[in-house]
Scaffold this motif. Structure first.
Motif, PDB file in Angstrom:
ATOM      1  N   ASP A 128       1.983   4.879   1.236  1.00 47.67           N
ATOM      2  CA  ASP A 128       2.013   5.415   2.592  1.00 47.67           C
ATOM      3  C   ASP A 128       0.753   6.218   2.902  1.00 47.67           C
ATOM      4  O   ASP A 128       0.269   6.214   4.045  1.00 47.67           O
ATOM      5  CB  ASP A 128       3.245   6.302   2.780  1.00 47.67           C
ATOM      6  CG  ASP A 128       4.524   5.497   2.867  1.00 47.67           C
ATOM      7  OD1 ASP A 128       5.612   6.088   2.694  1.00 47.67           O
ATOM      8  OD2 ASP A 128       4.449   4.274   3.098  1.00 47.67           O
ATOM      9  N   ASN A 164       0.834  -1.204   0.000  1.00 49.76           N
ATOM     10  CA  ASN A 164       0.000   0.000   0.000  1.00 49.76           C
ATOM     11  C   ASN A 164       0.868   1.253   0.000  1.00 49.76           C
ATOM     12  O   ASN A 164       1.943   1.274   0.605  1.00 49.76           O
ATOM     13  CB  ASN A 164      -0.882   0.042   1.249  1.00 49.76           C
ATOM     14  CG  ASN A 164      -2.027  -0.932   1.183  1.00 49.76           C
ATOM     15  OD1 ASN A 164      -2.342  -1.468   0.143  1.00 49.76           O
ATOM     16  ND2 ASN A 164      -2.653  -1.156   2.314  1.00 49.76           N
ATOM     17  N   LYS A 167      -2.004   3.619   3.991  1.00 51.79           N
ATOM     18  CA  LYS A 167      -1.706   2.519   4.918  1.00 51.79           C
ATOM     19  C   LYS A 167      -2.593   2.597   6.144  1.00 51.79           C
ATOM     20  O   LYS A 167      -2.786   3.663   6.728  1.00 51.79           O
ATOM     21  CB  LYS A 167      -0.230   2.553   5.317  1.00 51.79           C
ATOM     22  CG  LYS A 167       0.686   1.908   4.306  1.00 51.79           C
ATOM     23  CD  LYS A 167       2.137   1.919   4.749  1.00 51.79           C
ATOM     24  CE  LYS A 167       3.019   1.278   3.688  1.00 51.79           C
ATOM     25  NZ  LYS A 167       4.451   1.342   4.033  1.00 51.79           N
TER      26      LYS A 167
END
Length: 120
Positions: free
Chosen positions: A62, A60, A65
């Protein structure tokens, strides 16, 4: 004929959730890594999440996330993006992408996109 058809976009309030789906046909879905990208107005297309062909690994960005989860069902030729705790900055057109590198040749397929708008 290769097709990637996204669905599930719409208007949602901040903090809400949406689940995007992408139904694939016309190619061997289980051989391809699948990606979700997004593009906001005036911005470059951004990779949001990736899942390997067998679903064993996900990555994913950042910025998402802990909030977004990518998954796939190879028996249904479908990839999903569960989006929770949505923020206004998540507003974008979301695109489904299938990617394969075989013998040094990269193959990419794209969906038409689905609009996600996060606003009160």
């Amino acid at each position: 004929q290769v097709q990637l058809v996204e669905s599930g976009g719409g208007l949602v309030q901040p903090g809400g959730s949406l689940r995007l789906s992408c139904a694939a046909s016309g190619f061997t879905f289980s051989s391809y890594a699948m990606n979700w990208y997004r593009q906001a107005p005036g911005k470059e297309r951004e990779l949001v999440a990736t899942i390997t062909s067998n679903g064993a690994r996900t990555i994913n960005a950042d910025s998402v996330k802990g909030r977004f989860t990518i998954s796939r069902d190879n028996s249904k030729n479908t990839v999903y993006l569960q989006m929770n705790s949505l923020k206004p900055e998540d507003t974008a057109v979301y695109y489904c992408n299938a990617a394969l590198i075989r013998f040094g040749i990269k193959t990419n397929y794209w969906g038409q996109g689905t609009q996600v708008t996060v606003s009160s």
